[in-house]
Scaffold this motif. Sequence first.
Motif, PDB file in Angstrom:
ATOM      1  N   ILE A 144       0.835  -1.206   0.000  1.00  0.00           N
ATOM      2  CA  ILE A 144       0.000   0.000   0.000  1.00  0.00           C
ATOM      3  C   ILE A 144       0.865   1.250   0.000  1.00  0.00           C
ATOM      4  O   ILE A 144       0.600   2.221  -0.722  1.00  0.00           O
ATOM      5  N   LEU A 145       1.922   1.227   0.773  1.00  0.00           N
ATOM      6  CA  LEU A 145       2.824   2.371   0.861  1.00  0.00           C
ATOM      7  C   LEU A 145       3.387   2.736  -0.509  1.00  0.00           C
ATOM      8  O   LEU A 145       3.366   3.906  -0.926  1.00  0.00           O
ATOM      9  N   ILE A 146       3.870   1.713  -1.216  1.00  0.00           N
ATOM     10  CA  ILE A 146       4.463   1.969  -2.528  1.00  0.00           C
ATOM     11  C   ILE A 146       3.402   2.482  -3.503  1.00  0.00           C
ATOM     12  O   ILE A 146       3.619   3.450  -4.233  1.00  0.00           O
ATOM     13  N   LEU A 147       2.216   1.844  -3.449  1.00  0.00           N
ATOM     14  CA  LEU A 147       1.159   2.254  -4.373  1.00  0.00           C
ATOM     15  C   LEU A 147       0.767   3.714  -4.137  1.00  0.00           C
ATOM     16  O   LEU A 147       0.700   4.512  -5.067  1.00  0.00           O
ATOM     17  N   ILE A 148       0.504   4.047  -2.864  1.00  0.00           N
ATOM     18  CA  ILE A 148       0.059   5.401  -2.546  1.00  0.00           C
ATOM     19  C   ILE A 148       1.102   6.422  -2.979  1.00  0.00           C
ATOM     20  O   ILE A 148       0.784   7.475  -3.512  1.00  0.00           O
TER      21      ILE A 148
END
Lengths: 407, 427
Positions: A144-148
């Motif tokens: 999620i961190l990378i996507l956001i």
Amino acid sequence: MFWKYGLFFSILSGGIWGVFWQIFFTVVGILILGTPLSLELSQIMIIGPIAGILYIKSQKHLSIKFHLTAIIIITLLIFVSHLGNPYQAEDENQLIIFMLILLTSFFLWLSLNHSLYNLSPRKLSKHDIESFFIKFMWGIGLIILILITLIPFYIMIITSLKNQQSLILNPLDLSVNLNTDFKTLFNSYIELFTNFNFHLFLINSFIVSCTTVIITLFFSIPGAYALARLRIPNKKIFSGTVILIYLIPSIVLIIPLYAIFSYIGLRNSLFGLILVYPATTIPVALYMLRGYFSALSSEIDDAALMDGLSRIQIILKIAIPLSKPAIVSVGLYVFMIAWNEFLIAFMFLDDPNIFTLSRGIMSLNSSEIPQQHLMAGAVIATIPVMIIFLYLEKFLISGLSAGGVKG
Amino acid sequence: MTNIKKKNKNTLLEKEKKLGLILLLPTILIVLSVVIFPLLANFWISFKPVSLGDLRPPKLVVKERIKENLSDKSQLAEIQYRYRNSSIKYDLENVIIKDIIPNGFTVKDLQPAQLCKLKLKELTCNLDNVSSRSSGKIILKVHKNDQWQKELDNPKKTKPLVTFSSKNILTSLEFNTENFKKVFSASEFFEVLKVSFYYTIFGTAGALLFGLLAAQILQKSFRGRSIVRGLLLFPYVSPVIAVAFAWVILFDPFSGIVNSMLVQMNVIDKPINFFGQKYTDIIIFGYVFKFPLALSMVIAFEIWRYFPLSFLFILARMQSFPEEVYDAAKIDGASPLQQFYYISLPFLIGIMSILFLLRFIWTFNKFDDIFLLTGGNAGTRTFTVNVYEQAFAISNLGAGAAVAVVIFIFLLTFSLLFMRYSKKETF
């Protein structure tokens, strides 16, 4: 208590991972195909837990062959549960749909392999439960961190490569058709450089940023050295004032600066910017460099003084060469501040020939200019910073962490 | 002997003092002229009724015209000076217009005669007061004489010389507290105050928590960790204008991806204007709850853009922590959560509180982000945006400066708190 059993966690993580990857690949599918796909979660909420149970029950005989079989089984289960038509998509896209399902099962299994590895299906200790949760959250969190972080940049690049027609027709189509020729693909960029003077803006930004770096370093190196090494009265007060000044935002200064610079006729000029920028960056640089210089051993200075070198010579021949990495990182940080600066450039510059990139992009923000031009401008402004950042990441990170409280 | 040593030491100290001050002097001068002086000027302006138009100094516009034909010797020609006070607000005092009348003309008549004099060839008109917006004419009736030469004697050749004095609101000693009254009495003051603190507190805390989370995730070593660490810093290092507009386009109600995606998936039935809608109704257990949408979006952007910074600091601090302590805790049977709660957190609390205070100050001062995302509309007007709004949108520089003074007072309070606190911590 049922929730203390490993089996329960396998069901839970199977369900959550299943839903997560189902949503993820539905979105990917919509973006690739550009056609609506319906998001159905009820099937995966059953298949996911089944996969979880399958994994945890057969942990003793995990082999590549078993992994492959499991992935194929999950894929088939998803197909069957959707009555052969997952996403309710059109028939012509069957191959891509199949790939999406396969990827969903693959990543589901991969995630289970990560979070359930070595977990016993029987009753677990508190320690094991926490380890499981941390492992599980770690995986989801990282993705999620990378996507956001990256989605806005992805949108920026993709939008800049589209044309008006396809944007209006289907905003969801985020695929790039690489078969189109160079000119159509990079149309917005070509337009910006030919009709919107972006080559000038780029040059102006470079002139302003580089001059700011040179001026800042020229004044802050001796200043920082004096603060770190020389016995000056009221040094503490001085250092405190530097920090205080470094906290004053430009919005508090913009009205008088606007008034004064208008009066003396320097407002609408690059020279005016070059006058203001160093004043905002010198305190930062001073603060950062002072820290570096204090960390250098003062014995070298004393030895050099004994040998008859003057303080100026010490700065030139000892302090600067010894702290080269620090100076590079401060310089890069200052460059970044000047390059990214928006408010003063926006208030000061009226003449399109002397716009910096920030000011130039602001002028693209109108309803008459298509979105993809705006995004192409954003990409142009971002690329130089990114190149510097990726190329000199180590330096910049130390610079950021020393002075990065600003901004 | 000791005396000489002492003396030497003293002169050395004197020398050092002098050199130190010389090395710092340019910095002091630049900061004084571009930071301290404007800061004081801002206080000055905040007590004055200054508008954006006052920055253009008042001017007397004089136009010289020639009427009738000059070529005929016997005929009378007219030289006209039309003057006009361009300012709509300020009167001009001690206005004097001077011009040279070429030798080739003989002046027959001069209007207004009581104000104007002709001495030799020099025309001097002492107009005294020219009130704002007013205009007038000076008319000379002339005819050519024998000395007339075509090229030399064009009366327009010498430009009329104008001198005057005027009240300048910026430098006059008139002060009042109107601006502050306006800023504080306005009903929006409390709205702005509330929004500012909402934005600052949630933005700072959110970025800090997110940074802590990211640092926890990246503490574990895995393949590609340094790449991911680099990626996570992207939002912070890119130009604010680029990422802010990317967000605006991402959430655009007409062609934004988020809206069309949500509509496609049947999550919402019509597009939401994320950055333009002040409130949205959220129904929880039948209770309708007004959710400040635009403000939350701006806060989300703030968190997204600045979490990398807290992440960087916290990760750096965590990596300086001795691994053995964790090993010992593991042997003692501490669970991962206990390790985090009893070992990592107390260790990080120092850096985190420093980061919180510093980021709090900077978030409070943030202007660009909100201005670019919403322009301060839809319930997102903080103090900083209000400075711009008052000074440049409503053109009331004085009121803008007064808001800036309010910001500065807040800033000073926060910084003093910070300084007191940071003394205890090594930073």
